[in-house]
Design a protein around this motif. Sequence first.
Motif, mmCIF file in Angstrom:
data_model
loop_
_atom_site.group_PDB
_atom_site.id
_atom_site.type_symbol
_atom_site.label_atom_id
_atom_site.label_comp_id
_atom_site.label_asym_id
_atom_site.label_seq_id
_atom_site.Cartn_x
_atom_site.Cartn_y
_atom_site.Cartn_z
ATOM 1 N N UNK A 24 57.368 -51.978 -44.470
ATOM 2 C CA UNK A 24 57.438 -53.045 -45.479
ATOM 3 C C UNK A 24 56.973 -52.542 -46.842
ATOM 4 N N UNK A 25 56.015 -51.622 -46.839
ATOM 5 C CA UNK A 25 55.574 -50.997 -48.101
ATOM 6 C C UNK A 25 56.744 -50.231 -48.731
ATOM 7 N N UNK A 26 57.495 -49.517 -47.885
ATOM 8 C CA UNK A 26 58.676 -48.791 -48.371
ATOM 9 C C UNK A 26 59.694 -49.750 -48.959
ATOM 10 N N UNK A 27 59.957 -50.836 -48.246
ATOM 11 C CA UNK A 27 60.941 -51.813 -48.704
ATOM 12 C C UNK A 27 60.548 -52.378 -50.069
ATOM 13 N N UNK A 28 59.240 -52.629 -50.235
ATOM 14 C CA UNK A 28 58.746 -53.160 -51.510
ATOM 15 C C UNK A 28 59.054 -52.182 -52.643
ATOM 16 N N UNK A 29 59.057 -50.873 -52.320
ATOM 17 C CA UNK A 29 59.351 -49.845 -53.331
ATOM 18 C C UNK A 29 60.821 -49.433 -53.319
ATOM 19 N N UNK A 30 61.647 -50.251 -52.669
ATOM 20 C CA UNK A 30 63.084 -49.992 -52.572
ATOM 21 C C UNK A 30 63.398 -48.662 -51.892
ATOM 22 N N UNK A 31 62.624 -48.373 -50.852
ATOM 23 C CA UNK A 31 62.903 -47.213 -50.002
ATOM 24 C C UNK A 31 63.071 -47.710 -48.574
ATOM 25 N N UNK A 32 64.182 -47.315 -47.926
ATOM 26 C CA UNK A 32 64.437 -47.742 -46.548
ATOM 27 C C UNK A 32 63.877 -46.681 -45.601
ATOM 28 N N UNK A 33 62.798 -47.033 -44.905
ATOM 29 C CA UNK A 33 62.111 -46.077 -44.037
ATOM 30 C C UNK A 33 62.413 -46.369 -42.569
ATOM 31 N N UNK A 34 62.404 -45.332 -41.771
ATOM 32 C CA UNK A 34 62.536 -45.498 -40.319
ATOM 33 C C UNK A 34 61.716 -44.423 -39.646
ATOM 34 N N UNK A 35 61.427 -44.620 -38.363
ATOM 35 C CA UNK A 35 60.640 -43.629 -37.631
ATOM 36 C C UNK A 35 61.523 -42.763 -36.758
ATOM 37 N N UNK A 36 61.163 -41.481 -36.737
ATOM 38 C CA UNK A 36 61.850 -40.515 -35.882
ATOM 39 C C UNK A 36 60.780 -39.745 -35.121
ATOM 40 N N UNK A 37 61.057 -39.412 -33.865
ATOM 41 C CA UNK A 37 60.110 -38.610 -33.087
ATOM 42 C C UNK A 37 60.103 -37.179 -33.631
ATOM 43 N N UNK A 38 58.918 -36.693 -34.013
ATOM 44 C CA UNK A 38 58.822 -35.347 -34.579
ATOM 45 C C UNK A 38 59.170 -34.285 -33.550
ATOM 46 N N UNK A 39 58.991 -34.610 -32.265
ATOM 47 C CA UNK A 39 59.231 -33.605 -31.224
ATOM 48 C C UNK A 39 60.707 -33.487 -30.857
ATOM 49 N N UNK A 40 61.404 -34.616 -30.665
ATOM 50 C CA UNK A 40 62.789 -34.543 -30.170
ATOM 51 C C UNK A 40 63.804 -35.209 -31.089
ATOM 52 N N UNK A 41 63.348 -35.884 -32.143
ATOM 53 C CA UNK A 41 64.284 -36.483 -33.097
ATOM 54 C C UNK A 41 64.770 -37.868 -32.738
ATOM 55 N N UNK A 42 64.330 -38.390 -31.598
ATOM 56 C CA UNK A 42 64.799 -39.716 -31.157
ATOM 57 C C UNK A 42 64.388 -40.804 -32.151
ATOM 58 N N UNK A 43 65.275 -41.813 -32.306
ATOM 59 C CA UNK A 43 65.012 -42.958 -33.175
ATOM 60 C C UNK A 43 65.021 -44.217 -32.316
#
Lengths: 140, 387
Positions: A24-43
């Motif tokens: 939500x902090x990203x959205x407030x700054x007009x950045x669309x954020x998502x999480x990715x697993x650093x080990x295997x890349x899964x979303x």
Amino acid sequence: MTLLQPQPRGIPVPRPSVHSEKYWEGSRQHQLLYQRCAACGHIGLRAFTVCARCLATSPVWERSTGAGALYSWTVVWRPPDPSFKVPYAPAVVRLDEGVWMLSAVIGCEPGELHDGMRLAVQFHAISEEITLPYFAPPGR
Amino acid sequence: MPPHPFRNVAVVGVHNTAQARHLAGHDSASIALLGALGALADAGISPHDVDGVVGPASAEIALELGLGPCTRRPSALGIPSVLDAAALIATGQCDVVVVAAGGAGIHIDPSTTAPWTRPTNELVVGFGLFTAAEFALMARRHMLTYGTTPEQLAAVAATIRTNGHVNPEAVYYGRGPFSVDDILASRMIADPFHLLDCATTSEGGCGIVLVSAERTIDSPSPLWILGGASDSFGPAYAVAPVWDFRPQPDADTAGRVGARAARRAFSMAGLTPADVDVAELYDPFSFEVIRQLETFGFCGDGEGGSFVEDGNIGPNGSLPVTTDGGTMSFSHPGINAQQLQRVVRAAQQLRGSCLTNQVEEAEVSLCSNGGAGALFCDVILLGRERP
């Protein structure tokens, strides 16, 4: 002509959790954020603490370009709450990075919505704290 | 072969309270209590013989009827609560269990949709999602993938609503009959769902009594749980409802939620879909019935639309579906009771006690709960023959 538009202020506002504050902090700054697993890349379908695929506990936040394609949609004419202006078009958007996003399409007419329609993120604030990531045809 | 896990569990009483748009003087617990008492009366069992209560109001019912010390399980929803009750008996924890659910006094603001349809989870609330929109997002993918049409969706709604139209116990008794054109002519709610493609809201309660097999000596027509299982992909209405979502590369998709549950239920029963005489399917939205018919194996993937259009699910079809009018017409009292009511109706079918749409000589019934838009689906098989 019925142009799909962002909702006005006054609709129910999401309450961030300890896991989603950064999103939500990203959205407030007009950045669309998502999480990715650093080990295997899964979303995943939302912020996570354990990777559902490899079980690693190292999700990292990434920034999406905000470009994607329409995967599914509906056009709502009877809202759950009278503060919503109809019609509006809740949608599932597949971001080019592979993220499934729940959002709503704006900037076009309901009749233009079609499978695979190219879309780009657009941010609209609904309160001081919360800005929603909508999707519109690029350039509109 | 080991004995069937529910060989010693019998269903001996079922009851629906009055169902109405509004039941004055009731809340969810008090109408659930009436459901429990009605089911016990139907079974010919004194409430004071109960040693287990299952359902959202289980503790209130235990207090109200003075059952303590007794077992209570606050299991929500319908089929899981029946399977929990059966397990209490099968494992020797209880001998007489009443499952009850009810909803009243919840939907009091007509300017909004019912509270249970509009969860406030952070990723859905700002986009105006509610249950109709969530299920529509699943239906859309099926329409894009298989060419399923609004007319085929409407065929489901017309069939089930007409089942309710002839049922004097239905909240919407006498409101039909309904044609496909009637459904399509009703106002749009969340495309592709018209008003008449959607569940109603109402108030009411119901109950089911399960006993250990030794007690069935008092029962003229005990029924048996032949199989049951549940599928879930996660919390309902919290994340995007993605038809093609696979948690693992080799997992089944969210659009087929309930396929594993049905396979397990049929396997436990030693039956196949061809053995089912009547299907009391959960019908929150018309499309969901088409999806379940495919997912449970009554027809192939993508064939559900033509299956319903060809008249198979009508009261005289090859597989009568949701014969009391379901959530679209019989009743929809909230989160739990209308799920349990699918099992109540299946029991009435197997006993031959339905006032309307009785399926002759029904031996096996399948019931379902939930649906793809909510990411869960439960299945139970009831029968007249002890497993």
